[in-house]
Design a protein around this motif. Structure first.
Motif, PDB file in Angstrom:
ATOM      1  N   LEU A  75       0.831  -1.204   0.000  1.00 41.82           N
ATOM      2  CA  LEU A  75       0.000   0.000   0.000  1.00 41.82           C
ATOM      3  C   LEU A  75       0.868   1.257   0.000  1.00 41.82           C
ATOM      4  N   PHE A  76       1.968   1.235   0.734  1.00 39.77           N
ATOM      5  CA  PHE A  76       2.908   2.357   0.734  1.00 39.77           C
ATOM      6  C   PHE A  76       3.511   2.527  -0.656  1.00 39.77           C
ATOM      7  N   ALA A  77       3.778   1.406  -1.328  1.00 38.30           N
ATOM      8  CA  ALA A  77       4.315   1.458  -2.687  1.00 38.30           C
ATOM      9  C   ALA A  77       3.314   2.095  -3.644  1.00 38.30           C
ATOM     10  N   LEU A  78       2.039   1.753  -3.513  1.00 40.00           N
ATOM     11  CA  LEU A  78       1.010   2.350  -4.370  1.00 40.00           C
ATOM     12  C   LEU A  78       0.908   3.852  -4.132  1.00 40.00           C
ATOM     13  N   LEU A  79       1.054   4.264  -2.879  1.00 34.68           N
ATOM     14  CA  LEU A  79       1.012   5.687  -2.561  1.00 34.68           C
ATOM     15  C   LEU A  79       2.189   6.419  -3.213  1.00 34.68           C
ATOM     16  N   PHE A  80       3.358   5.802  -3.174  1.00 33.41           N
ATOM     17  CA  PHE A  80       4.543   6.375  -3.812  1.00 33.41           C
ATOM     18  C   PHE A  80       4.367   6.432  -5.329  1.00 33.41           C
ATOM     19  N   ALA A  81       3.833   5.375  -5.907  1.00 32.32           N
ATOM     20  CA  ALA A  81       3.611   5.345  -7.354  1.00 32.32           C
ATOM     21  C   ALA A  81       2.624   6.427  -7.774  1.00 32.32           C
ATOM     22  N   ASP A  82       1.597   6.660  -6.956  1.00 35.92           N
ATOM     23  CA  ASP A  82       0.627   7.710  -7.270  1.00 35.92           C
ATOM     24  C   ASP A  82       1.280   9.091  -7.244  1.00 35.92           C
ATOM     25  N   ALA A  83       2.136   9.321  -6.234  1.00 34.48           N
ATOM     26  CA  ALA A  83       2.818  10.614  -6.141  1.00 34.48           C
ATOM     27  C   ALA A  83       3.709  10.848  -7.351  1.00 34.48           C
ATOM     28  N   LEU A  84       4.381   9.805  -7.816  1.00 37.35           N
ATOM     29  CA  LEU A  84       5.228   9.939  -9.000  1.00 37.35           C
ATOM     30  C   LEU A  84       4.391  10.171 -10.259  1.00 37.35           C
ATOM     31  N   LYS A  85       3.271   9.479 -10.348  1.00 33.64           N
ATOM     32  CA  LYS A  85       2.406   9.639 -11.525  1.00 33.64           C
ATOM     33  C   LYS A  85       1.876  11.061 -11.631  1.00 33.64           C
ATOM     34  N   ARG A  86       1.567  11.663 -10.501  1.00 31.32           N
ATOM     35  CA  ARG A  86       1.071  13.042 -10.506  1.00 31.32           C
ATOM     36  C   ARG A  86       2.118  14.006 -11.016  1.00 31.32           C
ATOM     37  N   GLN A  87       3.389  13.629 -10.871  1.00 25.79           N
ATOM     38  CA  GLN A  87       4.480  14.488 -11.333  1.00 25.79           C
ATOM     39  C   GLN A  87       4.995  14.083 -12.712  1.00 25.79           C
ATOM     40  N   GLY A  88       4.265  13.203 -13.392  1.00 24.95           N
ATOM     41  CA  GLY A  88       4.678  12.777 -14.728  1.00 24.95           C
ATOM     42  C   GLY A  88       5.892  11.886 -14.733  1.00 24.95           C
ATOM     43  N   GLN A  89       6.120  11.160 -13.611  1.00 24.42           N
ATOM     44  CA  GLN A  89       7.267  10.259 -13.497  1.00 24.42           C
ATOM     45  C   GLN A  89       6.788   8.862 -13.108  1.00 24.42           C
ATOM     46  N   PRO A  90       5.956   8.225 -13.919  1.00 24.85           N
ATOM     47  CA  PRO A  90       5.397   6.931 -13.515  1.00 24.85           C
ATOM     48  C   PRO A  90       6.462   5.850 -13.350  1.00 24.85           C
ATOM     49  N   VAL A  91       6.296   5.052 -12.320  1.00 27.81           N
ATOM     50  CA  VAL A  91       7.168   3.915 -12.040  1.00 27.81           C
ATOM     51  C   VAL A  91       6.278   2.701 -11.827  1.00 27.81           C
ATOM     52  N   GLY A  92       6.690   1.546 -12.339  1.00 27.30           N
ATOM     53  CA  GLY A  92       5.917   0.338 -12.190  1.00 27.30           C
ATOM     54  C   GLY A  92       5.792  -0.097 -10.744  1.00 27.30           C
ATOM     55  N   GLN A 131      15.676  11.351  -9.836  1.00 25.17           N
ATOM     56  CA  GLN A 131      15.149  12.463  -9.051  1.00 25.17           C
ATOM     57  C   GLN A 131      13.684  12.243  -8.656  1.00 25.17           C
ATOM     58  N   THR A 132      13.467  11.240  -7.852  1.00 15.46           N
ATOM     59  CA  THR A 132      12.121  10.936  -7.355  1.00 15.46           C
ATOM     60  C   THR A 132      12.003  11.189  -5.855  1.00 15.46           C
ATOM     61  N   ALA A 133      12.993  11.810  -5.265  1.00 11.62           N
ATOM     62  CA  ALA A 133      13.002  11.993  -3.808  1.00 11.62           C
ATOM     63  C   ALA A 133      11.866  12.891  -3.340  1.00 11.62           C
ATOM     64  N   GLY A 134      11.459  13.859  -4.159  1.00 11.66           N
ATOM     65  CA  GLY A 134      10.371  14.745  -3.767  1.00 11.66           C
ATOM     66  C   GLY A 134       9.067  13.993  -3.582  1.00 11.66           C
ATOM     67  N   ALA A 135       8.769  13.086  -4.517  1.00  7.77           N
ATOM     68  CA  ALA A 135       7.555  12.275  -4.405  1.00  7.77           C
ATOM     69  C   ALA A 135       7.645  11.346  -3.197  1.00  7.77           C
ATOM     70  N   ALA A 136       8.836  10.810  -2.936  1.00  6.55           N
ATOM     71  CA  ALA A 136       9.018   9.949  -1.766  1.00  6.55           C
ATOM     72  C   ALA A 136       8.838  10.752  -0.481  1.00  6.55           C
ATOM     73  N   LEU A 137       9.287  11.999  -0.490  1.00  2.44           N
ATOM     74  CA  LEU A 137       9.120  12.860   0.684  1.00  2.44           C
ATOM     75  C   LEU A 137       7.639  13.123   0.943  1.00  2.44           C
ATOM     76  N   ARG A 138       6.883  13.409  -0.111  1.00  2.00           N
ATOM     77  CA  ARG A 138       5.442  13.633   0.039  1.00  2.00           C
ATOM     78  C   ARG A 138       4.759  12.376   0.590  1.00  2.00           C
ATOM     79  N   THR A 139       5.143  11.227   0.056  1.00  2.00           N
ATOM     80  CA  THR A 139       4.563   9.966   0.503  1.00  2.00           C
ATOM     81  C   THR A 139       4.832   9.733   1.981  1.00  2.00           C
ATOM     82  N   SER A 140       6.072   9.953   2.403  1.00  2.00           N
ATOM     83  CA  SER A 140       6.435   9.732   3.807  1.00  2.00           C
ATOM     84  C   SER A 140       5.719  10.707   4.732  1.00  2.00           C
ATOM     85  N   ILE A 141       5.636  11.968   4.327  1.00  2.00           N
ATOM     86  CA  ILE A 141       4.982  12.981   5.156  1.00  2.00           C
ATOM     87  C   ILE A 141       3.502  12.664   5.318  1.00  2.00           C
TER      88      ILE A 141
END
Length: 330
Positions: A75-92, A131-141
């Motif tokens: 579930l945490f992975a899905l949250l991270f993937a969603d944050a990346l998708k919103r920034q146009g950086q989709p990850v499987g 450079q996906t650290a920003g999306a990971a930061l949002r996910t963690s916060i």
């Protein structure tokens, strides 16, 4: 004339290869020492305190706890993937799940590792997206904000059972503080780009490219709710396996309070602090230390050591920490 043999990979490692080998051995040693310490502690607890007999029922609940642990990471992975998708950086999903495991290992095995979780997650998917650290930061916060909010709400619900007036008053105040802090963190996540903009330049370059803002979406809220609930279920199932019966709200309070206490930057992953926090919370629910210490240690084997070991394995697949293979002759 025979063909020239391929390069000897094992001799090309050099200092970098030696550092990777040392890191791999060190990580394995941390896991091994941890398991030995916990095994000794469990034997001591089993002899000194009450320890219910292990049977098929207990095994079933522990299997639920283990499934819940990795379900929470998914579930945490899905949250991270969603944050990346919103920034146009989709990850499987495979990449985001690997990032969740590596982030967990950093949080569990390093002092103040929670602060390093976003960087560890971004590092784990660097082969797919940079450079996906920003999306990971949002996910963690957002996850932490959800943890505080749900813990405060659960604490407020548990208060309806009635306690000593002084304890009741303190718990009410703690509940309101947790709810307020969680709500502020979740709402403030929309201003993450502004926060990153005032950081030192080096951190701006690290987090800035994917540090997207915007209000939390319904999907994100559901994923956060399910993720925190899954984490609390791990504790509930592990304790239930050995006869420690908690209500869902009590399990949420015990998990949330111990996690917040364990987040104090002292020991890696709050080891020792989480266990102590759980003993204290469960004592408040009427359980004696003699009946809860051993189940808590078993819970931490699942939540701490197995989760950390899975993260080490995921990290080794990213960095090639496993011994290099000699190139086959052509």
């Amino acid at each position: 004339m025979g063909k020239t043999p391929g390069p000897d990979v094992t001799n090309k490692a050099g200092p970098a290869g030696e550092r990777r080998t040392f890191t791999a051995r060190f990580n394995r040693a941390v896991i091994l020492v941890g398991f030995v310490i916990y095994a000794v502690a469990l034997v001591f607890a089993a002899r000194r305190w009450d320890f219910p007999r292990f049977d098929w029922r207990a095994a079933g609940f522990l299997a639920v706890a283990l499934a819940g642990e990795f379900g929470a990471k998914a579930l945490f992975a899905l949250l991270f993937a969603d944050a990346l998708k919103r920034q146009g950086q989709p990850v499987g999903f495979a990449g985001s799940f690997r990032a969740a495991l590596v982030g967990t290992a950093a949080a569990r095995l390093l002092p103040a590792g929670g602060a390093l979780t976003p960087t560890a997650m971004a590092w784990a998917v660097r082969s797919e997206k940079d450079q996906t650290a920003g999306a990971a930061l949002r996910t963690s916060i957002m996850s932490y904000g959800g943890l505080l909010l749900l813990t405060g709400m659960a604490l407020g619900w548990v208060l309806t059972t009635g306690r000593h007036p002084l304890l009741f008053t303190g718990a009410v105040i703690a509940s309101l503080i947790l709810i307020s802090a969680g709500a502020v963190i979740l709402v403030a996540s929309r201003w993450l780009p502004r926060v990153v903009a005032i950081l030192p330049e080096r951190l701006q370059r690290h987090f800035g490219p994917t540090a997207g803002g915007g209000y939390i979406t319904l999907r994100e809220a559901i994923l956060i709710l399910l993720r925190v609930a899954a984490e609390a279920t791990v504790l509930w199932a592990a304790l239930t396996a050995f006869g420690i019966q908690l209500s869902p709200s009590q399990a949420m309070v015990a998990f949330g309070v111990s996690t917040v206490v364990g987040g104090i930057p002292t020991t890696p992953g709050g080891i020792g602090l989480v266990e102590g926090g759980l003993v204290g919370v469960l004592a408040g629910f009427g359980f004696s230390a003699g009946t809860v210490v051993a189940p808590i240690l078993i819970y931490r084997v699942i939540d701490y050591w197995i989760a950390g070991a899975a993260g080490i394995v995921a990290a080794s697949r990213v960095t090639g920490l496993r011994p290099p293979r000699a190139a086959s002759p052509r």
